[in-house]
Design an enzyme around this catalytic site. Structure first.
Site, PDB file in Angstrom:
ATOM      1  N   HIS A 268       0.846  -1.196   0.000  1.00  0.00           N
ATOM      2  CA  HIS A 268       0.000   0.000   0.000  1.00  0.00           C
ATOM      3  C   HIS A 268       0.881   1.244   0.000  1.00  0.00           C
ATOM      4  O   HIS A 268       1.948   1.248   0.608  1.00  0.00           O
ATOM      5  CB  HIS A 268      -0.902  -0.025   1.243  1.00  0.00           C
ATOM      6  CG  HIS A 268      -1.918   1.071   1.244  1.00  0.00           C
ATOM      7  ND1 HIS A 268      -1.606   2.374   1.579  1.00  0.00           N
ATOM      8  CD2 HIS A 268      -3.229   1.064   0.934  1.00  0.00           C
ATOM      9  CE1 HIS A 268      -2.699   3.117   1.468  1.00  0.00           C
ATOM     10  NE2 HIS A 268      -3.696   2.348   1.080  1.00  0.00           N
TER      11      HIS A 268
ATOM     12  N   ASP B  55     -11.351   1.915  -1.837  1.00  0.00           N
ATOM     13  CA  ASP B  55     -10.466   2.820  -1.101  1.00  0.00           C
ATOM     14  C   ASP B  55     -11.226   3.599  -0.024  1.00  0.00           C
ATOM     15  O   ASP B  55     -10.875   4.746   0.292  1.00  0.00           O
ATOM     16  CB  ASP B  55      -9.714   3.769  -2.039  1.00  0.00           C
ATOM     17  CG  ASP B  55      -8.292   4.045  -1.556  1.00  0.00           C
ATOM     18  OD1 ASP B  55      -7.966   3.674  -0.413  1.00  0.00           O
ATOM     19  OD2 ASP B  55      -7.507   4.632  -2.316  1.00  0.00           O
TER      20      ASP B  55
END
Lengths: 360, 360
Positions: A194, A320
């Site tokens: 990430h 997200d």
């Protein structure tokens, strides 16, 4: 000014569809972690202008964006489930929000990772058809991180690990971190790489114009990190290891041709000590050891491009949340120009296979 | 090792085609410039690890790549024409290779830019159907750079300017450089924003793994530079100004959705003093003030994607000679999956229009 008045217009719940929508890069954190970040900020001891700008904003701003994110991040119960229902999300794969524990001193990082994994496993146990989770680990203590990953997978039922890019400016191509990679390969679980804000040596001119974060700097940092891993030969040492990249693969799919060309040129020319022959090309590593998600990129042209060049087995849906959570983006993703078979893979079955999700 | 034995296999000359192949980002330099670079390197006074690593390699390496590039760069006569013939290139638009004069002290930079423009104009005058040129300018002296651009266009017949990204870590969003932009708009010529190696504040972790150059760092640096220009409102001040980006637009086309989303979020949240409301979205600036080329990206999926999202009027062919010059890449580009009309635009008419090339 052509900006619409709100970022997430009130949209109606997306239509019923013949697939489960599994959102694979969804963020959360314990409220205590925000307190710890506040402590890091106030102590002023962390030499990381990226962290400072990001959390000065997210912890203190009274903008809609910051207050909403503070509120949404820390809930892994009813409010989140309600938002998922409203947006048509069947399941979230949760990970500790960036930078996770990777800005803490080592002992705190390791212990807080374990604490957060316990909390996450508890939420999953309460809602096993709605949540799955990835383990937080502290690269600051690689052997203990490997052990925590094993505990998280075997004892807690988590489905992989999340690593929020650099740890104090260091990257996973450094062999000292390889015990974590070895554990992930042995456990047959993926590592979600990430983004986080670039470290001091990679942020200067980005920060000057507000480009350090999700708008651009995240991709610079994380795309580079993935390339470092491939170029260092990590996948030669761990050939079955699987990574996941969000945000359309941080644009690496767009670059496959140039990456292969210039990697070959670099290796052949002996220009760099740190770029030596490896077993496969960058595009081969991308197609065999990396999957990507659509987090933050609810845009058909880019996502179908990724399917075209990586194969439809390696492209998955993500929202997200809570950084981006518009119902209209879900409806829009339903309309992507892909076959029904590819859409099923994209929203559901690729994630089920990669993360070994139990059938509901 | 899956790398082929040579980077540019001996290919046969590409077939005759019903369009002119105009290559729009082709590099050259006077031999004297390489000597000056050697002087900069040996003096050790330039605080720029990117320049040091790049020119330690290109000036000193006995690899095929470096020796070939040293040889090919400095010829703008018979050898280059022979290579163009062998590769089926009708015309090259030449620009002074990166970083051009942008690493010299101001007086030298300005005078060397003028000298190189004179040399380039002379080569164009000898072979007006085979060469066109972009003017080198020295941002170190913005008013004199603007005057040199005007002289180059009006007196020498050059077709625009090349600026090799940062100048000592500074970018064109700084208003002190705007006289150059004002001149380009007034003269109705484009500025080719060509990559160079990132400056000290943006290179650390890239350099550690050989990622500072064309493989990745160039795009980080140049994509960021273009974004800084748009976010600063440069195109609100100079709405008719046109830029050109190479290398598939440095991946900005892939990012249009996320750029618009996060730019809007950034502006709305008031997070950055340096990111204030501007007249249009990033994707609007990209579609109205920027053209892109295929330099270094001889790959149909990426180039047709760019046509899809920017429009086929804004995507042009380039080879990136001598850094990349395979005949097989030209033949491959002929086979891109685009209509005959779009192929004519791509190889020929977009460049003729943007650079105002005279019909042969």
């Amino acid at each position: 000014m052509s900006l619409p008045p709100v970022l997430h217009p009130a949209g109606s719940t997306p239509a019923a569809v013949p697939y489960k929508r599994i959102a694979t890069e969804e963020a959360w954190c314990p409220a205590e972690m925000l307190d710890l970040y506040r402590g890091v900020l106030e102590a002023g001891t962390l030499d990381d202008p990226g962290f400072q700008t990001m959390f000065s904003f997210y912890l203190n701003s009274d903008s809609t964006r910051a207050t909403e994110i503070r509120d949404y991040l820390v809930d892994i119960g009813d409010q989140r489930l309600k938002h998922m229902d409203e947006r048509g999300i069947d399941m979230q794969i949760l990970s500790l929000t960036s930078p996770g524990v990777q800005v803490f001193e080592p002992e705190l990082a390791t212990s807080f990772a374990a604490l957060s994994n316990d909390m996450l496993a508890e939420a999953v146990a309460k809602h096993p058809t709605r949540f799955a989770g990835l383990a937080a680990v502290a690269p600051q203590q690689p052997d203990r991180a490997a052990a925590e990953l094993e505990r998280s997978v075997r004892k807690l039922g988590l489905k992989g690990a999340v690593i929020n890019s650099h740890t104090f400016g260091e990257y996973l191509d450094d062999p000292k971190y390889w015990p974590i990679l070895e554990a992930a390969e042995a456990l047959e679980v993926p590592i979600y790489l990430h983004p986080q804000v670039p470290p001091p040596g990679l942020i200067g001119p980005l920060l000057e114009r507000g480009l350090d974060g999700a708008i651009f700097g995240f991709a610079v940092e994380t795309g580079m990190h993935m390339l470092r891993i491939m170029i260092a030969g990590v996948f030669d040492r761990f050939p079955r290891l699987q990574f996941v990249l969000g945000h359309g693969g941080e644009a690496l799919p767009f670059w496959l041709y140039r990456l292969d060309y210039m990697h070959r040129a670099g290796v052949r020319s002996n220009r760099y000590e740190s770029m030596r022959p490896v077993d496969r090309t960058i595009s081969e590593y991308m197609r065999e050891n990396v999957s990507i998600t659509s987090s933050g990129v609810a845009w058909g042209p880019a996502i179908t491009f990724c399917q075209q060049v990586l194969g439809s087995d390696r492209v998955m849906y993500a929202m997200d949340y809570p950084y981006q959570h518009g119902a209209e983006e879900v409806s829009g993703s339903d309309q992507f120009d892909m076959s029904d078979a590819d859409k099923l893979k994209f929203f559901q079955t690729n994630a089920e296979r990669l993360f070994k999700l139990s059938p509901a």
